[in-house]
Design an enzyme around this catalytic site. Sequence first.
Site, mmCIF file in Angstrom:
data_model
loop_
_atom_site.group_PDB
_atom_site.id
_atom_site.type_symbol
_atom_site.label_atom_id
_atom_site.label_comp_id
_atom_site.label_asym_id
_atom_site.label_seq_id
_atom_site.Cartn_x
_atom_site.Cartn_y
_atom_site.Cartn_z
ATOM 1 N N LYS A 13 -0.068 36.302 18.567
ATOM 2 C CA LYS A 13 -0.922 35.424 19.367
ATOM 3 C C LYS A 13 -1.727 36.300 20.300
ATOM 4 O O LYS A 13 -1.295 37.400 20.661
ATOM 5 C CB LYS A 13 -0.072 34.453 20.185
ATOM 6 C CG LYS A 13 -0.825 33.235 20.665
ATOM 7 C CD LYS A 13 -0.872 32.139 19.612
ATOM 8 C CE LYS A 13 -1.773 31.002 20.032
ATOM 9 N NZ LYS A 13 -1.655 29.856 19.115
ATOM 10 N N LYS B 71 7.217 29.393 12.982
ATOM 11 C CA LYS B 71 6.288 28.445 12.358
ATOM 12 C C LYS B 71 5.723 29.017 11.069
ATOM 13 O O LYS B 71 5.699 28.365 10.037
ATOM 14 C CB LYS B 71 5.150 28.161 13.351
ATOM 15 C CG LYS B 71 4.148 27.153 12.862
ATOM 16 C CD LYS B 71 2.949 27.066 13.774
ATOM 17 C CE LYS B 71 3.363 26.791 15.208
ATOM 18 N NZ LYS B 71 2.203 26.462 16.068
ATOM 19 N N SER C 70 -4.891 28.284 7.438
ATOM 20 C CA SER C 70 -5.415 29.633 7.672
ATOM 21 C C SER C 70 -4.896 30.566 6.591
ATOM 22 O O SER C 70 -5.632 31.436 6.088
ATOM 23 C CB SER C 70 -4.965 30.152 9.042
ATOM 24 O OG SER C 70 -5.832 29.709 10.051
ATOM 25 N N THR D 266 -4.760 21.096 11.432
ATOM 26 C CA THR D 266 -3.610 20.905 12.322
ATOM 27 C C THR D 266 -3.367 19.416 12.556
ATOM 28 O O THR D 266 -2.237 18.934 12.457
ATOM 29 C CB THR D 266 -3.818 21.657 13.653
ATOM 30 O OG1 THR D 266 -4.191 23.005 13.357
ATOM 31 C CG2 THR D 266 -2.562 21.659 14.481
ATOM 32 N N GLY E 145 -8.242 30.462 15.574
ATOM 33 C CA GLY E 145 -8.583 29.735 16.799
ATOM 34 C C GLY E 145 -7.360 29.191 17.516
ATOM 35 O O GLY E 145 -6.251 29.223 17.000
ATOM 36 N N ASP E 146 -7.563 28.737 18.716
ATOM 37 C CA ASP E 146 -6.568 27.995 19.502
ATOM 38 C C ASP E 146 -7.356 27.338 20.637
ATOM 39 O O ASP E 146 -8.586 27.206 20.524
ATOM 40 C CB ASP E 146 -5.471 28.940 20.037
ATOM 41 C CG ASP E 146 -4.281 28.184 20.642
ATOM 42 O OD1 ASP E 146 -3.538 27.548 19.886
ATOM 43 O OD2 ASP E 146 -4.102 28.208 21.871
ATOM 44 N N ASN F 196 -9.680 20.022 19.119
ATOM 45 C CA ASN F 196 -9.600 20.092 17.666
ATOM 46 C C ASN F 196 -8.402 19.314 17.119
ATOM 47 O O ASN F 196 -8.538 18.487 16.211
ATOM 48 C CB ASN F 196 -9.529 21.570 17.259
ATOM 49 C CG ASN F 196 -9.256 21.746 15.794
ATOM 50 O OD1 ASN F 196 -8.114 21.926 15.385
ATOM 51 N ND2 ASN F 196 -10.285 21.646 14.986
ATOM 52 N N GLN G 191 5.261 31.308 16.931
ATOM 53 C CA GLN G 191 4.461 31.510 15.726
ATOM 54 C C GLN G 191 5.268 32.169 14.603
ATOM 55 O O GLN G 191 5.056 31.887 13.433
ATOM 56 C CB GLN G 191 3.243 32.378 16.081
ATOM 57 C CG GLN G 191 2.127 32.334 15.076
ATOM 58 C CD GLN G 191 1.260 31.088 15.201
ATOM 59 O OE1 GLN G 191 0.886 30.707 16.291
ATOM 60 N NE2 GLN G 191 0.949 30.464 14.086
HETATM 61 P P1 NDP Z 1 -8.962 22.679 22.128
HETATM 62 O O1 NDP Z 1 -9.439 23.710 23.045
HETATM 63 O O2 NDP Z 1 -9.812 22.228 21.010
HETATM 64 O O3 NDP Z 1 -8.536 21.372 22.961
HETATM 65 C C1 NDP Z 1 -7.570 21.413 23.952
HETATM 66 C C2 NDP Z 1 -7.456 20.038 24.592
HETATM 67 O O4 NDP Z 1 -6.318 20.030 25.457
HETATM 68 C C3 NDP Z 1 -8.649 19.685 25.460
HETATM 69 O O5 NDP Z 1 -8.811 18.293 25.458
HETATM 70 C C4 NDP Z 1 -8.205 20.195 26.827
HETATM 71 O O6 NDP Z 1 -8.837 19.566 27.927
HETATM 72 C C5 NDP Z 1 -6.747 19.865 26.802
HETATM 73 N N1 NDP Z 1 -6.022 20.808 27.687
HETATM 74 C C6 NDP Z 1 -6.005 22.162 27.607
HETATM 75 N N2 NDP Z 1 -5.297 22.684 28.592
HETATM 76 C C7 NDP Z 1 -4.848 21.652 29.312
HETATM 77 C C8 NDP Z 1 -4.053 21.538 30.467
HETATM 78 N N3 NDP Z 1 -3.571 22.633 31.091
HETATM 79 N N4 NDP Z 1 -3.768 20.291 30.922
HETATM 80 C C9 NDP Z 1 -4.258 19.179 30.279
HETATM 81 N N5 NDP Z 1 -5.012 19.238 29.188
HETATM 82 C C10 NDP Z 1 -5.307 20.441 28.717
HETATM 83 O O7 NDP Z 1 -7.539 23.209 21.591
HETATM 84 P P2 NDP Z 1 -6.727 22.758 20.297
HETATM 85 O O8 NDP Z 1 -6.925 21.310 20.032
HETATM 86 O O9 NDP Z 1 -7.006 23.738 19.235
HETATM 87 O O10 NDP Z 1 -5.222 23.024 20.778
HETATM 88 C C11 NDP Z 1 -4.412 22.027 21.397
HETATM 89 C C12 NDP Z 1 -2.940 22.409 21.274
HETATM 90 O O11 NDP Z 1 -2.593 22.510 19.890
HETATM 91 C C13 NDP Z 1 -2.546 23.754 21.890
HETATM 92 O O12 NDP Z 1 -1.221 23.667 22.374
HETATM 93 C C14 NDP Z 1 -2.585 24.695 20.690
HETATM 94 O O13 NDP Z 1 -1.776 25.836 20.883
HETATM 95 C C15 NDP Z 1 -2.002 23.784 19.628
HETATM 96 N N6 NDP Z 1 -2.289 24.181 18.248
HETATM 97 C C16 NDP Z 1 -3.573 24.368 17.822
HETATM 98 C C17 NDP Z 1 -3.809 24.727 16.513
HETATM 99 C C18 NDP Z 1 -5.191 24.833 15.958
HETATM 100 O O14 NDP Z 1 -5.317 25.008 14.747
HETATM 101 N N7 NDP Z 1 -6.237 24.712 16.750
HETATM 102 C C19 NDP Z 1 -2.704 25.009 15.582
HETATM 103 C C20 NDP Z 1 -1.396 24.693 16.110
HETATM 104 C C21 NDP Z 1 -1.219 24.328 17.406
HETATM 105 P P3 NDP Z 1 -9.884 20.386 28.856
HETATM 106 O O15 NDP Z 1 -11.155 20.381 28.088
HETATM 107 O O16 NDP Z 1 -9.947 19.608 30.124
HETATM 108 O O17 NDP Z 1 -9.312 21.761 29.062
#
Ligand code: NDP
Length: 442
Positions: free
Chosen positions: A124, A112, A375, A207, A163-164, A238, A109
């Site tokens: 984080k 970034k 953000s 994102t 969020g994350d 997301n 982070q």
């Molecule tokens: P969400 O919680 O909205 O979605 C996460 C998705 O990834 C779900 O479909 C989930 O499936 C899947 N997932 C999570 N853990 C695992 C795992 N161990 N193995 C397989 N699938 C998995 O999170 P986001 O979309 O916000 O975040 C996704 C990624 O993007 C993360 O790496 C996050 O750090 C990164 N990110 C997010 C940002 C944001 O603004 N939200 C900004 C920058 C990066 P399931 O429901 O089965 O767990």
Amino acid sequence: MELKTFMEGIKAKNPNEPEFHQAVEEVAMTLIPFINEHPEYEKAKILERIAEPERVVMFRVSWVDDNGEVQINRGYRIQMNSAIGPYKGGLRLHPSVNLGVLKFLAFEQVFKNSLTTLPMGGAKGGSDFNPAGRSDGEIMRFCQAFMTELYRHIGPNLDVPAGDIGTGAREIGYMFGQYKKIRNEFTGVLTGKGLTFGGSLIRTEATGYGLLYFVNEMLKEKGDSFEGKTVVISGSGNVALYATEKAQEYGAKVVTLSDSNGYIYDPNGIDLAVAKQIKEVERGRIKEYADRVPGSVYTEGCRNIWSVKCDIALPCATQNEINGEEAELLVKNGVKYVAEGANMPSTPEAIDVYLKNGVYYGPGKAANAGGVATSGLEMCQNSMRYNWTREEVDEKLQRIMKDIYANAYEASKKAGQEGNLMVGANIAGFIKVADAMIAQGV
Ligand code: NDP
């Protein structure tokens, strides 16, 4: 400065934190040659200092579930670096959360946030709480209990979480409500807030949209376009949903989405309205898509997704979701571009495979920076007590993503590795933080 000795020090000081070691090594590998040419950074021990969090907070989160049973989780906030601005970074709620995972995320982070060109330090946090299957009341009580401790360590000019994984608008709302109640003040202490209480337009989409703006720059560099491209996207949260939306707007065909159980393949292109209904409204599983959309297929096992033929692969789920073998499979099936919506989704072996095979690779700390950038724009709007229109925020996001791409590309060129955006992003992100640290003294 030598990589091996540096990494031995990191591993000795931070035992049992493999994800943190991996993130630091990737950065150190690309930065050490640069630092060796700039003795001022070596003398001030900037890399050693950047790898040591400024502060780590760990705390108990106890709450009562719907059956009246007491639950205990562990909460964290890693305040990694505040050289260029208040700490900023998301909160992850997932059973896989531990100190090492959050330190890797906080470390990434820092670079970034520096790349976004906005004044934000790196942090984080989160908890090993598992939101899956929890009722709305349980989510609320957990978020309130979590904030009842976290509030002491954050503030609009100190540390502004977002969020994350597992933390979306609902969770941010509950946390914000609790912070406001305890502090008795209404401030922009969290981002990703609802639009009626200080949230920014486009933050939800940022994102995913930002990732596609970045990929668009990668395509342009190669004289290419989205026209006729098949895209594989992992995850269905997301980032994945809004990456799909923007990819489709650009005219590409997105054929997959996944969750931790498996993936769906839709040869006709994902019907986003159905996917959003399942994930955002019903909070269901991606498997249900195949029951609703004729011609689509669900396959158990999320990692099999990388066997689907595509031109562009966008991992948008979680860390280390593509290993070396899976990267080989992507290459064999003709992938030309990989850009990371998730943080550190590719293992070092996978990155090696991309680079050796001429796959144009967009690393997460540059490609997914649109979320934190927006953000940052939410923080600006909160400070002004004013809201920009959707078009204004989107225009700023697009400009930021273009600048990140250009800065990373330029830095890769200067380092003699033109087009290696991993090297470029690490160096470009590093310089601003390092110079600020030197100016502020030891
Ligand atoms: P969400 O919680 O909205 O979605 C996460 C998705 O990834 C779900 O479909 C989930 O499936 C899947 N997932 C999570 N853990 C695992 C795992 N161990 N193995 C397989 N699938 C998995 O999170 P986001 O979309 O916000 O975040 C996704 C990624 O993007 C993360 O790496 C996050 O750090 C990164 N990110 C997010 C940002 C944001 O603004 N939200 C900004 C920058 C990066 P399931 O429901 O089965 O767990």
